[in-house]
Write a protein that holds these residues in place. Structure first.
Motif, PDB file in Angstrom:
ATOM      1  N   VAL A  82       0.695  -1.224  -0.078  1.00  9.83           N
ATOM      2  CA  VAL A  82      -0.018  -0.170   0.002  1.00  9.83           C
ATOM      3  C   VAL A  82       0.936   1.276   0.080  1.00  9.83           C
ATOM      4  CG1 VAL A  82      -1.667   1.366   1.415  1.00  9.83           C
ATOM      5  CG2 VAL A  82      -1.986  -1.270   0.996  1.00  9.83           C
ATOM      6  N   MET A 119       0.666   4.159  -2.884  1.00 10.14           N
ATOM      7  CA  MET A 119       0.352   5.425  -2.699  1.00 10.14           C
ATOM      8  C   MET A 119       1.371   6.577  -3.065  1.00 10.14           C
ATOM      9  SD  MET A 119      -2.578   5.548  -1.063  1.00 10.14           S
ATOM     10  CE  MET A 119      -3.628   4.447  -0.101  1.00 10.14           C
ATOM     11  N   ASP A 135      -5.745   3.884   5.199  1.00  9.14           N
ATOM     12  CA  ASP A 135      -6.163   4.168   3.824  1.00  9.14           C
ATOM     13  C   ASP A 135      -7.107   5.630   3.865  1.00  9.14           C
ATOM     14  OD1 ASP A 135      -6.513   4.250   1.107  1.00  9.14           O
ATOM     15  OD2 ASP A 135      -8.107   2.800   1.271  1.00  9.14           O
ATOM     16  N   VAL A 161      -7.562   1.918  -1.650  1.00  6.70           N
ATOM     17  CA  VAL A 161      -7.246   0.550  -1.462  1.00  6.70           C
ATOM     18  C   VAL A 161      -8.534  -0.306  -1.882  1.00  6.70           C
ATOM     19  CG1 VAL A 161      -6.145  -1.405  -0.523  1.00  6.70           C
ATOM     20  CG2 VAL A 161      -5.403   0.947  -0.127  1.00  6.70           C
ATOM     21  N   ALA A 198      -4.122  -2.745  -3.473  1.00 11.02           N
ATOM     22  CA  ALA A 198      -2.761  -1.952  -3.651  1.00 11.02           C
ATOM     23  C   ALA A 198      -2.467  -1.826  -5.217  1.00 11.02           C
ATOM     24  CB  ALA A 198      -1.678  -2.231  -2.601  1.00 11.02           C
TER      25      ALA A 198
END
Length: 243
Positions: A24, A28, A181, A186, A229
């Motif tokens: 993740v 990002m 998140d 996600v 992700a």
């Protein structure tokens, strides 16, 4: 003390959750999120809703849904839930039972009789225990807490109709509200759908309450988060290709 901490001692669970967290974090950093984060978030929300409806047995082509031509009430409920999640984030840790009822009203309108909307069909004691676990819990790692919230609701199915949509939304609320998140990017639901036999099997294993069953579910959940992700990267690449 964190009541779920012993679960992290199950073989490979802590490592699997940490790897999902790393996936993740990497996603990002996608450059599409710098200027086009809104587009990515909107597409992620759409894909999550479509996947959640599919996991209830209501499968529809993503392009048809995007075009607005699908009137299936389960899908429409999943879309309402996806749209409504943001407004429930702050309430979730303060009044979990109230939020679950609201999610069911959004998900099941047009699917179950009006008098059943927001009402439990059973499992009140376990819902009370789950609410106590969620309310004000700042100790349990977000990913672990979301996994347990999801598993409890998906195995108990305490609401009539598309109870799975409610379970997946409650897990999403947990990830958003606890800062794992915060933008709701996600698409864990897509990960569950991509591994649907494992999703169903590991949920059944969780319901046994055995260490191996719990481990099976938590490892699946970590894999689904990793896939969610990766979907951020796919969506981000698609957005950049059109600008």
């Amino acid at each position: 003390m964190d009541p779920l901490a012993p679960l992290l001692d199950l073989a490979d669970v802590a490592e699997a959750l940490a790897a999902a967290r790393d996936s993740v974090d990497t996603a990002m950093r996608h450059r599409a999120l710098r200027r086009h984060g809104g587009q990515v978030a909107a597409e992620a929300s759409l894909r999550a809703a479509v996947a959640s409806a599919a996991l209830e047995g209501n499968r529809h082509d993503l392009d048809d849904v995007r075009a607005g031509t699908v009137t299936d009430p389960v899908l429409q409920g999943a879309l309402r839930v996806a749209e409504g999640v943001g407004g429930l984030v702050d309430l979730w840790p303060r009044a979990p039972r109230q939020v679950l009822a609201k999610l069911h009203v959004l998900a099941a309108r047009g699917v179950v009789p009006t008098e059943h909307l927001g009402r439990l069909t059973g499992g009140a004691e376990r819902i009370d225990a789950l609410a106590a676990l969620v309310a004000g819990n700042e100790e349990t790692p977000p990913l672990l807490l979301a996994a347990i919230v999801h598993a409890e609701l998906i195995t108990l199915r305490p609401f009539a109709g598309p109870a799975g949509v409610v379970a997946r939304a409650a897990a999403r609320l947990t990830l958003i509200g606890r800062g794992f998140d915060p933008r709701g990017l996600v698409t864990v639901e897509v990960g569950h759908l991509a591994r649907e036999p494992e999703y169903v099997g590991s949920a059944g294993a969780y319901a046994t309450g055995t260490p191996d069953g719990l481990r099976s579910w938590l490892r699946h959940y970590a894999a689904a988060v990793t896939a969610g992700a990766e979907e951020i990267t796919t969506i981000g690449d698609g957005v950049l290709a059109t600008v």
